[in-house]
Design an enzyme around this catalytic site. Structure first.
Site, PDB file in Angstrom:
ATOM      1  N   ASP A 123      68.845 -24.781  15.747  1.00 28.19           N
ATOM      2  CA  ASP A 123      68.352 -24.580  17.103  1.00 28.19           C
ATOM      3  C   ASP A 123      67.733 -25.912  17.559  1.00 28.19           C
ATOM      4  O   ASP A 123      67.673 -26.891  16.803  1.00 28.19           O
ATOM      5  CB  ASP A 123      67.363 -23.401  17.174  1.00 28.19           C
ATOM      6  CG  ASP A 123      67.316 -22.822  18.590  1.00 28.19           C
ATOM      7  OD1 ASP A 123      67.725 -23.514  19.548  1.00 28.19           O
ATOM      8  OD2 ASP A 123      66.851 -21.676  18.763  1.00 28.19           O
TER       9      ASP A 123
HETATM   10  C1  BGC Z   1      67.076 -21.703  22.194  1.00 31.54           C
HETATM   11  C2  BGC Z   1      68.533 -21.428  21.914  1.00 31.54           C
HETATM   12  C3  BGC Z   1      69.378 -22.232  22.867  1.00 31.54           C
HETATM   13  C4  BGC Z   1      69.046 -23.693  22.722  1.00 31.54           C
HETATM   14  C5  BGC Z   1      69.887 -24.615  23.583  1.00 31.54           C
HETATM   15  C6  BGC Z   1      66.766 -23.177  22.277  1.00 31.54           C
HETATM   16  O1  BGC Z   1      65.489 -23.405  22.768  1.00 31.54           O
HETATM   17  O2  BGC Z   1      66.297 -21.082  21.201  1.00 31.54           O
HETATM   18  O3  BGC Z   1      68.803 -20.062  21.998  1.00 31.54           O
HETATM   19  O4  BGC Z   1      70.747 -21.985  22.643  1.00 31.54           O
HETATM   20  O5  BGC Z   1      67.690 -23.873  23.067  1.00 31.54           O
HETATM   21  O6  BGC Z   1      69.537 -24.537  24.914  1.00 31.54           O
END
Ligand code: BGC
Length: 737
Positions: free
Chosen positions: A266
């Site tokens: 993530d």
């Molecule tokens: C989130 C993810 C997301 C990623 C990219 C993160 O803060 O937890 O679910 O896909 O950002 O935007």
């Protein structure tokens, strides 16, 4: 159209993606290999040079097609090996045409609608050059305080797994290498939905049996549906942050499940391993994540900065690195990016076209759950009604109805509830419009008088209350989950007029409605319904459609009941209506005793406000004649369970027929009820249908004390009905042979 030079080098498209990935890997330098593991944000400093030099494998958040094509051109024509880029984006519930938030989509219990929503989102996103979405989010969530419940498919492993699988199929289409397909990403692996206190980024402590029985099955379902990527969670799972969790990524995902795609971290979650106190520095964090099986790093640059030294020092070996690169290249080959790296928007249907809007409208209508309808105040009858007042900050707000995670959605496409009501009633009904509050959080009471006066003069007040988008979603958790601001006061004030109230709730989570539920005649729970929320809701309010949504998550009476979910364990002292006392009924100085007492709260009892699977209709369905093909089934065999469902009311409507079971005795205790099947059917008035479910004994399996997946012979209960409080009941036995 520009050509990919690499395509000519490896022209045998009949060669498998695996073979092509292997061949390509052999030609790569160490830097080029590490480059494939790096995902950076669009617009990043030095991005063009980095792509040209093969230092980037993926870009996220770049959706301008000309820029995407330029990045792909740099990658395929100017980098040494011509490896195209993965272009990632959070396409969560639509791209330009916004569908209901995922929790709303889950309330449809409609695999086809959910699949179609993802298909449309994929074609719209792909027209901008996006070839990878970070969806579906299939974390099991049993805490409505958690803002990300909006993004989830609810509390149940079967519902979440089946709808998550439908999303994967929708995003990835018939064939991953089709230009209309985008890669799906099952996230957040794993346990993120169980963060303590419903607090985002917090810790999850989930015993392994519970993890395997409740939190992992939806991920397995997504994998079985073909999801080619997984995302590691931010959260700490049992002391090991998911992004450094070898048990999850190596043991479960690769070894037990045989996953052959790749895992992305993530956002900066590898770097955060140091903040968790799991890695002593960035080098150590990179080592932990890479060893655990995170193939690609999102946003932070620890792999780029530290893998070279880790390899040089022998702490990480080149075979491990090759495996990570191979996983990513294979997906790039499967997506056909080496054949079609460039995007021509003319190859795609128009954005926000009529068919897309119609699908969004149908899904929004199916997602709304009718929670209460006293005196059949709904549907409103245009022929009988003289006047109505529309009240509330969410009645005419094209942006707020879209919900969380709508990077690309635009409020100019939204049709609001107020507009749709005007369109629906024309001149036949006098409509007063009184927003009463500037937004859902406001506490100034300034607009109350106008709303109250208008309500007093109307036949009905339709109030659009709830939460703005910003009150749910990532990092937007709430400790109280009632109607924010002065909305409860507003309901009480309008109720004083004596005019019946129809409450339409737009929100990203279940709200506690206990303080106002008795003051309103009807409640239609619309979640954040998306671009076409207005017409969908107007269709329901005026009876063009019958509500058919069912709750994908239990609604507590009050926050203190959380976690509250239907598939709880029985405990040694299960509550019943006879075994509970209310705090207000305790006389004077009552002696303390636990005799005859059970598992309940003195102030909340033990039942939720609304139970899982619940939802009313404008018609009635009667359930009868539950029949089992046999009352004994041998391990390895199947059973057919059926019931007759009849529409005994006066309007045609959809019904979601649900099958639950209970395993009475287990090597580990089993839930009091577990959803095992559901079917959405349409019945005309007077029509009846035999609804048949097939249940294999493998569907009854669970992980036992030794972490072995078993189905145990023994007695089972089965129910078929319209909710998790179902109408029909039967028994069967699973036998050893
Ligand atoms: C989130 C993810 C997301 C990623 C990219 C993160 O803060 O937890 O679910 O896909 O950002 O935007």
């Amino acid at each position: 159209m520009l050509q990919n030079p690499h395509m000519n080098q490896v022209s045998e498209t009949e060669t498998s993606p695996q073979q092509r990935a292997r061949d390509l890997l052999e030609q790569m330098t160490l830097d080029e290999k590490i480059g494939q593991l790096c995902q950076v944000n669009g617009g990043a400093h030095d991005l063009h040079d980095a792509v040209r030099e093969g230092r980037i494998g993926s870009v996220l958040n770049e959706v301008h097609v000309d820029e995407v094509n330029e990045l792909q051109r740099l990658a395929v024509e100017e980098s040494r090996l011509g490896i195209p880029l993965l272009i990632g984006r959070d396409v969560i519930h639509g791209f330009k045409t916004i569908f209901p938030i995922p929790l709303g989509q889950a309330a449809t219990w409609d695999r086809d609608a959910v699949r179609l929503g993802a298909r449309i989102a994929a074609t719209e996103a792909a027209s901008s050059g996006v070839n990878w979405t970070f969806a579906p989010m299939i974390d099991i969530t049993r805490d409505p305080r958690w803002g990300r419940i909006a993004e989830s498919l609810g509390e149940d492993p079967v519902l979440c797994g089946e709808l998550g699988a439908a999303m994967v199929q929708g995003f990835q289409g018939e064939s991953l290498d089709n230009v209309h397909a985008i890669a799906a990403c099952a996230k957040h692996f794993a346990g993120y939905g169980a963060v303590e206190g419903g607090l985002d980024y917090s810790t999850a402590n989930i015993p392994e049996g519970e993890l395997r029985n409740t939190y992992l099955p939806s991920f397995k379902a997504a994998l079985d549906a073909g999801a080619v990527t997984f995302m590691a969670s931010f959260s700490d799972l049992n002391g090991v942050p998911a992004s450094g969790n070898e048990f999850l990524m190596k043991q479960v995902l690769r070894e037990e499940w045989g996953f052959e795609g790749f895992v992305v971290s993530d956002w900066e979650s590898i770097k955060e391993l140091t903040v968790h106190g799991f890695a002593e520095n960035d080098t150590h964090a990179a080592l932990e994540a890479a060893t655990a099986g995170v193939d690609m790093e999102m946003a932070s640059t620890l792999y780029r900065d530290h893998l070279p030294e880790l390899i040089e020092s022998g702490r990480f070996n080149i075979e491990q690195l090759d495996a990570m690169v191979f996983n990513i290249l294979k997906v790039k080959f499967e997506l056909g990016l080496f054949e079609h790296a460039y995007t021509n928007p003319h190859d795609y249907p128009a954005l926000v076209n009529e068919a897309h809007l119609k699908a969004a409208r149908d899904t929004a209508a199916k997602s709304c759950v009718l929670l209460k309808n006293d005196n059949r105040v709904l549907p409103l009858d245009r022929g009988q009604l003289n006047s109505m007042t529309v009240i509330g900050p969410l009645a005419d707000d094209g942006y707020e109805q879209l919900g969380t995670w709508i990077f690309d959605g635009e409020s100019r496409h939204s049709r609001t509830c107020l507009q749709a009501i005007y369109d629906m009633v024309g001149d036949s009904v006098q409509v007063h419009w009184a927003p009463a509050m500037a937004n859902s959080r406001c506490r100034d009471g300034g607009g109350f008088d106008e709303a109250i006066e208008a309500a007093r003069q109307s036949d009905v007040a339709v109030m659009f209350l709830g939460e703005e988008s910003i009150l749910s979603g990532e990092a937007h958790c709430r400790a109280e989950i009632d109607l924010p601001g002065d909305q409860e006061k507003l309901v009480h004030a309008v109720a004083e007029t004596g005019t019946p109230i129809v409450l339409v709730v737009l929100a990203g989570r279940p709200l506690t409605l206990g303080n106002i539920i008795d003051r309103v005649s009807a409640v239609l729970y619309a979640w954040h319904p998306g671009t076409m929320g207005g017409p969908a809701i107007a269709d329901l309010l005026f009876g063009e459609e019958s509500p058919s949504g069912k709750l994908p998550v239990t609604f507590p009476r009050m926050v203190g009941q959380i976690p509250i979910y239907y598939s709880r364990k029985n405990t040694g002292r299960p509550p019943s209506h006879d075994s509970i006392t209310h705090i207000d009924d305790i006389d004077g100085k009552a002696p303390q005793t636990s005799l005859g007492m059970s598992a309940f709260h003195l102030d909340a009892g033990f039942t939720p406000q609304f139970h899982f699977g619940y939802g009313l209709s404008y018609t009635e369905f009667s359930y009868r004649d539950m029949v089992l093909s046999d009352h004994r089934v041998a391990l390895g065999g199947s059973l057919r369970l059926s019931a007759t469902v009849e529409n005994t009311g006066e309007v045609a409507a959809d019904e979601v027929v649900q099958l639950y079971i209970r395993d009475l005795v287990g090597n580990v205790t089993r839930p009091v009820k577990e959803l095992k099947g559901f079917q959405r059917i349409h019945l005309a008035p007077g029509e009846s249908r035999d609804v048949v479910f097939e249940l294999h004994t493998d569907d009854l399996a669970f992980y036992d004390r030794r972490m072995e997946r078993i189905t145990e012979p023994g007695q089972f209960h089965a129910w078929i009905g319209s909710s998790s409080d179902p109408e029909l009941w039967a028994e069967f036995e699973v036998t050893a042979e």
